[in-house]
Every structure is written in structure tokens, then in C-alpha cells.
Design a protein around this motif. Sequence first.
Motif, short mmCIF file in Angstrom:
data_model
loop_
_atom_site.label_atom_id
_atom_site.label_comp_id
_atom_site.label_asym_id
_atom_site.label_seq_id
_atom_site.Cartn_x
_atom_site.Cartn_y
_atom_site.Cartn_z
N TRP A 107 28.43 -59.43 58.57
CA TRP A 107 28.53 -58.12 57.93
C TRP A 107 28.86 -58.26 56.44
N SER A 108 29.69 -59.23 56.08
CA SER A 108 30.08 -59.38 54.68
C SER A 108 28.92 -59.80 53.79
N ASN A 109 27.82 -60.26 54.40
CA ASN A 109 26.65 -60.67 53.62
C ASN A 109 25.84 -59.47 53.09
N LEU A 110 25.93 -58.34 53.79
CA LEU A 110 25.01 -57.23 53.52
C LEU A 110 25.20 -56.61 52.14
N GLN A 111 26.36 -56.80 51.55
CA GLN A 111 26.64 -56.22 50.23
C GLN A 111 25.76 -56.81 49.13
N ARG A 112 25.24 -58.04 49.32
CA ARG A 112 24.52 -58.69 48.23
C ARG A 112 23.33 -59.54 48.69
N GLN A 113 23.15 -59.76 49.98
CA GLN A 113 22.07 -60.63 50.46
C GLN A 113 20.93 -59.75 50.94
N GLN A 114 19.95 -59.55 50.08
CA GLN A 114 19.07 -58.39 50.15
C GLN A 114 18.00 -58.43 51.23
N LEU A 115 17.77 -59.52 51.89
CA LEU A 115 16.74 -59.55 52.94
C LEU A 115 17.26 -59.08 54.29
N TYR A 116 18.57 -58.92 54.45
CA TYR A 116 19.14 -58.72 55.79
C TYR A 116 19.52 -57.27 56.05
N THR A 117 19.55 -56.94 57.34
CA THR A 117 19.86 -55.58 57.79
C THR A 117 21.10 -55.60 58.70
N GLU A 118 21.58 -54.41 59.03
CA GLU A 118 22.71 -54.31 59.95
C GLU A 118 22.38 -54.91 61.31
N LEU A 119 21.13 -54.77 61.75
CA LEU A 119 20.73 -55.34 63.04
C LEU A 119 20.83 -56.87 63.01
N ASP A 120 20.45 -57.48 61.88
CA ASP A 120 20.58 -58.93 61.75
C ASP A 120 22.03 -59.36 61.89
N ALA A 121 22.94 -58.59 61.28
CA ALA A 121 24.37 -58.92 61.36
C ALA A 121 24.91 -58.72 62.76
N ARG A 122 24.49 -57.63 63.42
CA ARG A 122 24.95 -57.38 64.80
C ARG A 122 24.51 -58.49 65.73
N ASP A 123 23.27 -58.97 65.54
CA ASP A 123 22.71 -60.00 66.42
C ASP A 123 23.08 -61.42 65.97
N ARG A 124 23.77 -61.52 64.81
CA ARG A 124 24.13 -62.82 64.24
C ARG A 124 22.91 -63.74 64.17
N LEU A 125 21.82 -63.22 63.65
CA LEU A 125 20.61 -64.02 63.52
C LEU A 125 20.80 -65.13 62.50
#
Length: 338
Positions: A60-78
Amino acid sequence: MERYSRQVLFSPIGEEGQVALASKHAVIAGAGALGTGSAEMLARAGVGKLTVIDRDYVEWSNLQRQQLYTELDARDRLPKAAAAEKRLREINSEIEVYGLIEDITALNAENLIGGADVLIDATDNFDTRFILNDVSQKLGIPWIYGGCVGSYGMSYSILPEKSPCLHCLLKQLPMEGYTCDTVGIISPAVGMTTAYQTAEALKILSGNTDQLRSKLVSFDLWHNQHTSINIDKLKDPACTSCGENRVYPYLNYENATKTAVLCGRDSVQIRPGSKRDIDFAKLAEAIAESGGEASANPYLLSVAIDGFRMVVFKDGRALIHGTKDVSAAKNLYYRYLG
């Protein structure tokens, strides 16, 4: 050319440069903030083949600045490399995209990076950067160093046989370093750094190497500072990475960071390739600011953070308790020890 028409209108690239971009291969080492920004720009620019290498997964902490990722990616820990590959293919289906879930080491770096026309640094530690530097020098691949933390960023382009290499500049692994996990980061610092890196990559890939910036550039967006330093004179003929009698020391296993899962224990040991002198007080302060707890004696610092216990010794060796996952242990180590 309709897709790239506005880029083709830019005369230094033009149709000839655009055709050149389509035939080139860029390797991006790391798929965090810098890596995702550079990868997206190069994909949209029509670079024919992109390889993105990363060992981590989306949080989740990546989403603030890592522009290719979505909330779904963080939830699934892809894995970041897999999520980046999927998104880049959606952005440009005409190019080849490969996401490699790998940890770049002295043992696999040449196989992972060989054949690239440019190498972009988007890593989070100098252990890996010195490996990239030696591979670049050994295989003759231009590479673009970049780093950012807080509101500060810097970039430098390294051409084998011409520029001073990273080893010339630093000579040895930095002993201390701030990280995004200890002092934070704002996304404009990321965007500015990736803009510098990607512009240099486009010059290399489109055949405009005469336009490369020969200076190390650094900036602080919050304090309105910008510096450009000529470092040509720092090229060292005796450098063991790029000099007359080079031996590529960071491709030598003995100089690499060592990891080992401790037998019968839920723990991983990490030993840096060269000894450090850890400032326990400074590290404890950074850990506290990140929400962890730390206590020290003259010999070691014991840290409780992110659900793990990490014991750090003065020379940089560390024991990470609560996991047998080497990748997770290395991520924790680099987050707080730079």
C-alpha cells in the motif's frame, strides 16, 4: 507513425530516431518509484523491448509514488515485475515487455542484463548499483544512475570507456544512507529524477549520444536548489571497475552481500560484502521515526519493526528473525540500513 507523431515532430528524434527506438532494448533494474516512471515513459515512447527486473511485491505504501500499480495489486501483493509487465502491455501492445521476478546478484547479473542497449538504475541500494556498474563496464552497456529521497534527487549517465564509473566516484560502498522508509519521499522528486534518466535513455536509444549530459545533476525541489557538477576529472586509470587493469570487483562473489537461512531457526543472516561502521544512535532514531522500537548495547542494536525483529551489529551484519524468506529479509535490511 501516428501513435508517435508528436515525438517524431521533435526534430532531434524524427522518423529515423523513432525507427531506432523500435529496434532497441532497455533494461530497468528495479520496479519501484523510479523504475515504474521510466518504464512507462519508455513504453509510451515506443522502445521496442523493455525488461523490468524486481524482487519485491506491491504494498500500500508504494501507491503514493509508484505509478504503474493499483489498489488491487497491493491487495493481492502481486510481484512488482509481474504487475508492471501487465500494465505496460496494456499501455503499448506493440512492444515486447518482460517482467522478471529476480534479485540481481553478482552471479546472475550478466545473464539478466546482457544484450541491452541501455541500463536504467532504479534500485534501492548501493550493493546492487555497484554490480550494475561492473556489468555495464564489462559488457559495454551505457547505464544511467538515479536516486531520490525526501525532496532530493540526482542522476548521472555513464558511458563505458568514456565516463568516470560509479566506482571512480565513490571508491567504496557508502557507509550510511537515507532511505524512503526513514525520511520519506514526495512524488515530484521521483518525477524529476525519472525525467532526467529517461531523457538520457532516449538520447542513447535514438542515436543522439552527442547530446548526453556529461555532468552529475542533483536537485532539491523543496528548497529550490539545483546543482550540475562536472566530474570528468574523477575518471581513475587505476579504477578496478573501469581502469586499465580492471577486474570487476563487484562481480566477485567475495565482495557481494551474503545471505543465509540459519539452520533450525526462523531467521536470515545478512552480511555486507565490505565492513561498515553502523551508527546505532542514528539508526535507532530513524527506526523510531518509522514506528519501530530499538534498543542498543555496545555491541548490537535490537530492532522490532514491521512484524520482524532485526539485530544489527557494528560491522553491518544483521540477523532478521521471523522469516526464512531471503528476499523479505533483504528488503527489510535495505529499507533501514540504506
